[in-house]
Structure formats: structure tokens, C-alpha cells
Design an enzyme around this catalytic site. Structure first.
Site, mmCIF file in Angstrom:
data_model
loop_
_atom_site.group_PDB
_atom_site.id
_atom_site.type_symbol
_atom_site.label_atom_id
_atom_site.label_comp_id
_atom_site.label_asym_id
_atom_site.label_seq_id
_atom_site.Cartn_x
_atom_site.Cartn_y
_atom_site.Cartn_z
ATOM 1 N N PRO A 64 -0.467 -0.551 -2.909
ATOM 2 C CA PRO A 64 0.341 -1.604 -2.266
ATOM 3 C C PRO A 64 -0.522 -2.831 -1.955
ATOM 4 O O PRO A 64 -1.639 -2.709 -1.483
ATOM 5 C CB PRO A 64 0.814 -0.938 -0.973
ATOM 6 C CG PRO A 64 0.634 0.521 -1.183
ATOM 7 C CD PRO A 64 -0.473 0.689 -2.163
ATOM 8 N N GLU A 65 0.017 -4.007 -2.260
ATOM 9 C CA GLU A 65 -0.699 -5.263 -2.017
ATOM 10 C C GLU A 65 0.033 -6.030 -0.914
ATOM 11 O O GLU A 65 0.952 -5.500 -0.292
ATOM 12 C CB GLU A 65 -0.782 -6.053 -3.324
ATOM 13 C CG GLU A 65 -1.437 -5.233 -4.440
ATOM 14 C CD GLU A 65 -1.500 -5.940 -5.778
ATOM 15 O OE1 GLU A 65 -1.517 -7.196 -5.790
ATOM 16 O OE2 GLU A 65 -1.520 -5.257 -6.819
#
Ligand SMILES: [Zn+2]
Length: 279
Positions: free
Chosen positions: A2-3
Site C-alpha cells: 500500500p502506498e
């Protein structure tokens, strides 16, 4: 992994469930590879906010007497996700695999941290004191969607390094929160080859514009869902159908129809257009 857009979506979903709640009980997986630090200090404390910095979630705790202010630092790692269980009659925990930590809240809800590969992290630290426990967080660059992130900052940072532009974007010290997906997307949009080691002021300005545009659009669509990433409600982010470059190798470039190629840059699989993105 996840960014920024995915973590921001998680933050927005968690905030109404967690803000102001007291943690009544904590359970965490005692596995030797688990990255948990001082999690027992959560018990009996209130969570006063849900914030984000780069790919980290930061949850300040109410001060305990005259002691130091504490903060829960949460990183989803490669495969972590968070779920809120509000129905005690049908506990989610019994149907979900790989639950590594559980926070029971004073309103009866339970926060579940799932993490099949155990790269996620939960640490309770003195507020703002990250050096010893979470050094990456201590060295984070500016938030890309804040005024602190300027074209000049990006140009200066790229000019003082001999690493590839993609490695610099992934590094977190130049700019916080960018990972493999949004690095590929922004470089494609700015027409910069991911392995390029010389990015002048004009191209840096284009890359700045591209990063802000790509991240803003992805935040608006609640991120990109791939593999294990899920939102708090178990649903998917909607940015996947907007991807121009990430994971698109073998498909035609949406700008020039040339077949996108794949190469490894900064140890990460990278998709780019050999025609639009020249070194
Ligand atoms: Zn192209």
C-alpha cells in the site's frame, strides 16, 4: 505494498471508528518475526486522532498522567490490512485468516490487523521520537500533496544524487509515500525513463506535476487494489482501471500505442514506454 493513496483511504475510513475511543484490551501475535514494539502500552489509553505520514498511520494517544505523550505507529508492510469488526454476534476474526493483532475498543468494536507475510509493523513510541524504533519515519521527505513539496525541492534532490530517478522516488527521503505503482505512473506521465540518472529542472517540474496529479487522482478513487490490499470495509480501491503504466507491460501505450516494456529498476519490476520515456 500500500502506498500513499491506499494508506490515506484506510486513514479516512478508520478515523470515525477510532477517534476518541479507549483501547480496553490488546492481543498481538507473539511470533518471533512479528514487528510489534511496546504494543501493551495501548491498553487503557484513548486514541485521539488518526493521521498519516507517507505510508505510515500515526495514532496519538492521550497523555497518561504527566508521562510523555505516546503515539501508535502502524505500517501495513507488503500485505497488511485493517478491518473494523462492529458486530459481536458474528465476529469477523473467526472468518479472517492471518490476524496478527486485535484492539478491543470501549464501544465494543474490534480493530483487526491482518498480515499474511508479517512485514507490517505496530509500534508504540514517544510522540515524534522515531529514530530508534522506526528510522524510516524519522527520515521521511515532504508529503507530496503538501505545500512543502515543490518543483524546486524535487529538482534539487534529483540533481544531488546519481541513483536512478525511480530509486530516488522509492527511497522516501526525497518525497514520502510513493511506491512502485505511483512511481511508474508518474514517470510515464512525465515522459521520464525510470532508469534515468539525469533529470534537469524542466523534467523535474514535469515529474512534480505528474506526481501530484497521479496521487490526487488515486486518493480520490481510494487507491489501487491488488493482491492483499483491502480497505477497512473489505472493498476495493477504484484506481486500477486508470493505470497507464504500472503492471501494463505488453499492452499498448495509451499515448503512442507502442508496446510497453518491463525492466528491473531499483530491484523492482518496472513498466515503461520505450518511445515516450527516453533516457
Ligand atoms: Zn508511449
Amino acid at each position: 505494498m500500500p502506498e500513499l493513496p491506499e494508506v490515506e483511504s484506510v486513514r479516512r475510513q478508520l478515523a470515525p471508528h477510532l477517534t476518541g475511543r479507549r483501547v480496553d484490551a490488546v492481543w498481538w501475535d507473539p511470533h518471533p518475526h512479528a514487528r510489534f514494539h511496546a504494543v501493551d502500552r495501548l491498553a487503557g489509553r484513548h486514541l485521539t486522532a488518526v493521521r498519516r505520514r507517507g505510508k505510515f498511520l500515526l495514532l496519538p494517544l492521550d497523555p497518561e498522567g504527566s508521562g510523555a505523550a505516546l503515539e501508535l505507529v502502524l505500517h501495513l508492510g507488503m500485505t497488511g490490512s485493517l478491518r473494523i469488526d462492529t458486530d459481536p454476534a458474528r465476529p469477523l476474526a473467526t472468518t479472517l485468516s492471518h490476524v496478527r493483532a486485535r484492539l478491543e475498543l470501549d464501544d465494543g468494536a474490534v480493530l483487526l490487523f491482518r498480515d499474511p507475510r508479517r512485514f507490517g509493523r505496530l509500534s508504540v513510541v514517544e510522540a515524534g521520537r522515531y529514530d530508534a524504533v522506526v528510522p524510516t519515519l524519522a527520515r521521511l521527505g515532504p508529503e507530496p500533496l503538501s505545500d512543502a513539496f515543490t518543483p524546486q525541492h524535487l529538482a534539487r534532490g534529483l540533481a544531488t544524487s546519481r541513483a536512478s530517478v525511480k530509486a530516488r522516488l522509492l527511497d522516501q527521503r526525497l518525497v514520502a509515500g510513493v511506491g512502485n505503482i505511483y512511481a511508474d505512473e508518474a514517470l510515464w506521465r512525465a515522459r521520464i525513463h525510470p532508469a534515468s540518472r539525469r533529470v534537469g529542472a524542466t523534467r523535474a517540474a514535469a515529474l512534480h506535476t505528474a506526481l501530484v496529479a497521479v496521487l490526487s487522482a488515486a486518493v480520490e478513487r481510494e487507491g489501487t487494489t491488488f493482491r492483499d490490499y483491502q480497505m477497512v470495509n473489505g472493498q476495493s480501491g477504484r484506481y486500477a482501471q486508470h493505470l497507464d503504466a504500472y503492471g501494463q507491460h505488453g499492452r499498448p501505450c495509451r499515448r503512442c500505442a507502442t508496446t510497453l516494456r518491463r525492466m528491473v529498476v531499483a530491484q523492482r519490476t518496472t513498466s515503461y514506454c520505450p518511445r515516450c520515456q527516453r533516457i
